[in-house]
Design a protein around this motif. Structure first.
Motif, PDB file in Angstrom:
ATOM      1  N   ALA A 224      -6.720  -5.901  -3.660  1.00  8.05           N
ATOM      2  CA  ALA A 224      -5.468  -5.857  -2.904  1.00  8.05           C
ATOM      3  C   ALA A 224      -5.750  -5.796  -1.419  1.00  8.05           C
ATOM      4  O   ALA A 224      -6.766  -5.235  -0.980  1.00  8.05           O
ATOM      5  N   HIS A 225      -4.868  -6.385  -0.639  1.00  7.29           N
ATOM      6  CA  HIS A 225      -4.836  -6.222   0.818  1.00  7.29           C
ATOM      7  C   HIS A 225      -6.157  -6.608   1.466  1.00  7.29           C
ATOM      8  O   HIS A 225      -6.607  -5.968   2.414  1.00  7.29           O
TER       9      HIS A 225
ATOM     10  N   ALA B   7       1.847   1.688  -3.559  1.00  9.10           N
ATOM     11  CA  ALA B   7       0.712   2.180  -4.337  1.00  9.10           C
ATOM     12  C   ALA B   7       0.442   3.654  -4.048  1.00  9.10           C
ATOM     13  O   ALA B   7       0.126   4.426  -4.954  1.00  9.10           O
TER      14      ALA B   7
ATOM     15  N   THR C  57     -13.867   5.744  -2.901  1.00  3.21           N
ATOM     16  CA  THR C  57     -13.296   4.605  -3.621  1.00  3.21           C
ATOM     17  C   THR C  57     -13.718   4.634  -5.087  1.00  3.21           C
ATOM     18  O   THR C  57     -12.894   4.435  -5.989  1.00  3.21           O
TER      19      THR C  57
ATOM     20  N   ALA D  19      -8.652  -0.261  -0.320  1.00  7.05           N
ATOM     21  CA  ALA D  19      -7.626  -0.516   0.692  1.00  7.05           C
ATOM     22  C   ALA D  19      -6.915   0.775   1.082  1.00  7.05           C
ATOM     23  O   ALA D  19      -6.648   1.017   2.269  1.00  7.05           O
ATOM     24  N   LEU D  20      -6.612   1.631   0.108  1.00 11.84           N
ATOM     25  CA  LEU D  20      -5.947   2.897   0.413  1.00 11.84           C
ATOM     26  C   LEU D  20      -6.840   3.791   1.278  1.00 11.84           C
ATOM     27  O   LEU D  20      -6.367   4.434   2.220  1.00 11.84           O
TER      28      LEU D  20
ATOM     29  N   SER E 262      -9.076  -6.274   0.295  1.00 10.18           N
ATOM     30  CA  SER E 262     -10.163  -5.392  -0.103  1.00 10.18           C
ATOM     31  C   SER E 262     -10.543  -5.668  -1.550  1.00 10.18           C
ATOM     32  O   SER E 262      -9.721  -6.170  -2.329  1.00 10.18           O
TER      33      SER E 262
ATOM     34  N   LEU F  72      -6.218   1.421  -9.803  1.00 10.62           N
ATOM     35  CA  LEU F  72      -6.646   1.164  -8.433  1.00 10.62           C
ATOM     36  C   LEU F  72      -7.859   0.246  -8.358  1.00 10.62           C
ATOM     37  O   LEU F  72      -8.373  -0.023  -7.278  1.00 10.62           O
TER      38      LEU F  72
ATOM     39  N   LEU G 260       0.819  -1.206   0.000  1.00 12.87           N
ATOM     40  CA  LEU G 260       0.000   0.000   0.000  1.00 12.87           C
ATOM     41  C   LEU G 260       0.853   1.256   0.000  1.00 12.87           C
ATOM     42  O   LEU G 260       0.488   2.270  -0.597  1.00 12.87           O
TER      43      LEU G 260
ATOM     44  N   THR H 242     -10.870  -3.653  -3.966  1.00 12.40           N
ATOM     45  CA  THR H 242     -10.033  -2.859  -4.863  1.00 12.40           C
ATOM     46  C   THR H 242      -8.884  -2.247  -4.075  1.00 12.40           C
ATOM     47  O   THR H 242      -8.974  -2.066  -2.863  1.00 12.40           O
ATOM     48  N   LEU H 243      -7.828  -1.916  -4.810  1.00 16.54           N
ATOM     49  CA  LEU H 243      -6.708  -1.218  -4.196  1.00 16.54           C
ATOM     50  C   LEU H 243      -7.148   0.155  -3.698  1.00 16.54           C
ATOM     51  O   LEU H 243      -6.670   0.639  -2.664  1.00 16.54           O
TER      52      LEU H 243
ATOM     53  N   ILE I 291      -1.107   1.248 -12.056  1.00 20.38           N
ATOM     54  CA  ILE I 291      -1.545   2.087 -10.929  1.00 20.38           C
ATOM     55  C   ILE I 291      -1.280   3.557 -11.220  1.00 20.38           C
ATOM     56  O   ILE I 291      -2.044   4.431 -10.830  1.00 20.38           O
TER      57      ILE I 291
END
Length: 717
Positions: free
Chosen positions: A239-240, A95, A225, A248-249, A242, A235, A92, A244-245, A598
């Motif tokens: 990822a992580h 990203a 998001t 997660a961010l 979640s 994005l 993260l 979507t990335l 990304i």
């Protein structure tokens, strides 16, 4: 940072080279607890938790005491910047770094395009808001219960907004200002200044236009998001833990929302929006006109833990120094068209009261510059005619009304669009946005103004015409002309009806957004192997449903037009075969999708080009599968020919009726120009309007350069 403690904890963790999961394993504290502390969702950590985390981080005595002090709301000492963490240890963080690079590049270009530094930035100043619009300083400074807190200084100018924000311990700041006061320019400068000195543990400031948020249906985090995925397609990758990335961010506190235009929310949504903002502890910078924000506060509460400032008007000295330097020199002594007005300002300032009131905002100063400084032969002295302009609002309306005609007449040698036609098209676009209740001009939504039934009919006609011609010509060439006519009519009716219905039913009839993925054969094949069963079942279900409709309509057409006794049964058989092949095709297309880069921050034209490429590559990759599957239902002799013909026709139907790019072709490039509502070269027109300063880019969409300009174009015909 989401809170002082959360930011400190994240900085220490990154310095130690630990992921949240690794620190949870070392400390015995749950990863969700650590995540909540870093994002600010858990604002009051227990002392035993802080000590466990300090042990896991191997802090020395001084650092341990410092972390405990921050946990109870006392200021902590500065830490050295965290060492970079390898991407594989904290994906993260990597990203976030790539997102920061994309955001910085985008807004640097936008700042240059808006000519903010030509000849110099207009000053933007502010003063603290009244006490009834701001929370207690004890809450803003996160003081422990029972303690008081002194105010922090909020003084500053345009180039100091990032520093002023840093003085606010809660990380929540409200910026109020009347229309055209410079709020959007201030947020742009804030984003760029924050990025200029961003540490690797700091969140990425991202600018969001609030007008499209509906807090009654979408939570703030989900909306953030969605906007991230729209403007940064990379994005969209999971990822992580979640979906979507981007999610997660947001959830892990890597995004600092810069929310522009609270006042532009739809009527009735200001109070729900303020309640939704208060339900989070996210750090943020929020802009609004004073009236709408004050009304929301009166109906609910202030924005929790937020400090506030209000932009002040420009002085006559501000515009008097700016406008002459933006104009051409008329004589050797640097005289400009503004000199007579400046002389009158010195000799009789009271006579310029109307003009001074208008030029108190950067928006009006920039419009005056465009109309008079940048256009040879225009005399700003006409603004002093009190008969023509008896009140200040009359001057404002004149500047707004004259802006679009002026920018389309400034470059006669480069004129592509008739000024009158361009203004009419822009008025129709402004009305289109008003009807949709948004400020975002998205190319894939241009056809949304048509009724769903009209769109279904139009797309059915186009798809039917394509399929009728393909089938009719091939059958007439291979057999008899009358057979070609019958086959063409049946194909046009059945396939046109099927895809017209599909367009109306998929997504509840709403126009779909463009794909945020790209086609990648290697990584896509891995996904096919990993998820083949789920994707195949979903594809087969959709394919069989569509095939059944094709079979029923096609068989009925053969019975009625051709008079063939077994036409109905053979139509259903062929339709189901087509559905099976189509299901396999949809499964393969889904499997070949791979996340975009990304760092890819798209413009409207880039997103359109990327979506076109994705759709066409999908079609080329999957057409052989579709052709073979369909061909088998016709027998070996005619299978290859008819497989290619029918497969091509159905592929065209999928593209034109069910993809964002295809709907753009059928609606925005055909229907709207045919009805005179847009020019034939739609995207070129929008890009030209952007180059002229009528529109601005906000990620993947356009917006009018200011809400007041859009509203004026909408309501004044």
């Amino acid at each position: 940072m989401t809170s002082q403690f959360g930011a400190r904890l994240r900085q220490l963790r990154l310095r130690a080279g630990l992921t949240q999961e690794e620190m949870a394993a070392r400390s015995g504290v749950g990863v969700r607890t650590i995540r909540g502390l870093e994002t600010g969702e858990r604002a009051d950590p227990r002392m035993v938790t802080v000590r466990l985390l300090a042990d896991a981080l191997s802090l020395d005595i001084a650092e341990r005491d410092d972390l405990l002090a921050v946990a109870i709301g006392k200021p902590g000492r500065a830490l050295a910047p965290a060492e970079p963490v390898p991407a594989e240890e904290d994906p993260l963080a990597e990203a976030a770094d790539q997102l920061a690079q994309a955001v910085r590049t985008r807004w640097q270009r936008e700042e240059e395009h808006r000519r903010i530094h030509d000849p110099f930035p207009l000053p933007v100043r502010w003063q603290p808001v009244s006490d009834d619009l701001m929370d207690h300083w004890a809450n803003i400074r996160r003081a422990p219960a029972g303690e008081t807190a002194e105010p922090v200084s909020l003084d500053g100018g345009l180039g100091e907004i990032a520093e002023v924000y840093r003085r606010v311990p809660s990380g929540r700041l409200v910026v109020l200002g009347r229309a055209g006061a410079g709020k959007t320019i201030l947020t742009l400068r804030f984003v760029l200044d924050r990025l200029a000195d961003r540490g690797r543990a700091d969140p990425v400031p991202v600018l969001f236009g609030l007008a499209s948020w509906n807090p009654a249906t979408t939570s703030l985090r989900d909306w953030l998001t969605g906007r991230l995925v729209r403007d940064h397609p990379g994005l969209a990758a999971p990822a992580h833990g979640s979906p979507t990335l981007a999610a997660a961010l947001v959830d892990h506190g890597w995004i600092l929302p810069v929310l522009d235009g609270f006042d532009e929310l739809a009527d009735g949504l200001h109070r729900p929006a303020l309640l939704a903002l208060n339900a989070t502890t996210l750090p943020l910078l929020l802009t609004s006109r004073p009236t709408e924000f004050a009304a929301a506060v009166a109906g609910t509460d202030v924005l929790t833990a937020a400090a506030g400032v209000e932009l002040t008007d420009l002085s006559p000295a501000d515009w008097a120094s700016y406008l002459p330097r933006s104009a051409r020199k008329l004589t050797a002594d640097d005289a400009t068209v503004w000199d007579p007005i400046l002389a009158r300002l010195r000799d009789d300032p009271d006579s310029l009261a109307h003009l001074t009131a208008v030029l108190a905002t950067p928006l009006m100063v920039v419009l005056a510059r465009t109309i008079y400084s940048d256009s040879p032969g225009r005399d700003p002295g006409e603004l002093l005619d009190t008969t023509r302009f008896p009140i200040p609002s009359a001057i404002e309306d004149h500047l707004l009304d004259d802006f679009v005609p002026t920018v389309y007449r400034q470059r006669p040698g480069e004129q592509r669009w008739d000024p009158d036609h361009a203004e009419r098209w822009l008025r129709l676009l402004a009305a289109h946005l008003h009807d949709l209740g948004t400020r975002d001009l998205a190319w894939w939504q241009l056809g949304a103004g048509m009724r769903r039934s009209s769109r279904m009919l139009w797309i059915g006609l186009i798809v039917g015409l394509v399929n009728g011609l393909l089938n009719g010509v091939v059958v007439a060439f291979r057999y008899r002309p009358i057979d070609g006519l019958v086959s063409g009519l049946v194909a046009a009716a059945s396939v046109g009806l099927a895809f017209g219905l599909a367009h109306g039913l998929v997504g509840g009839g709403a126009l779909g957004e463009p794909s945020r993925t790209r086609i990648h054969l290697v990584s896509g094949l891995r996904q096919v192997r990993a998820k083949i069963v789920r994707r195949l079942l979903a594809g087969l279900a959709g394919g069989l449903a569509g095939g059944l409709v094709l079979g029923l309509t096609g068989g009925l057409g053969v019975e009625l037009v051709g008079g063939v006794g077994n036409g109905f049964a053979s139509g259903i058989t062929s339709g189901l075969s087509i559905g099976l092949a189509g299901g396999v095709v949809f499964a393969i297309m889904a499997g070949l999708e791979a996340p975009a880069d990304i760092r890819s921050a798209v413009s409207p034209g880039e997103l359109l080009a990327a979506n076109r490429t994705t759709v066409l590559v999908q079609l080329l990759v999957c057409l052989p599968v579709l052709a073979v599957g369909i061909g088998l239902s016709f027998g070996f002799a005619d299978g290859v020919v008819f497989g290619v013909v029918v497969g091509s026709g159905l592929g065209a139907g999928y593209v034109l009726g069910l993809t964002a790019w295809g709907q753009w072709l059928t609606l925005s490039r055909l229907w709207l120009p045919l009805t005179g509502k847009l020019p034939w070269a739609v995207l070129a027109f929008l890009d030209d309007a952007y180059q002229r300063g009528v529109l601005r880019q906000a990620g993947a969409v356009y917006q009018f350069r200011h809400a007041r300009l859009q509203d004026r174009l909408t309501y004044v015909r």
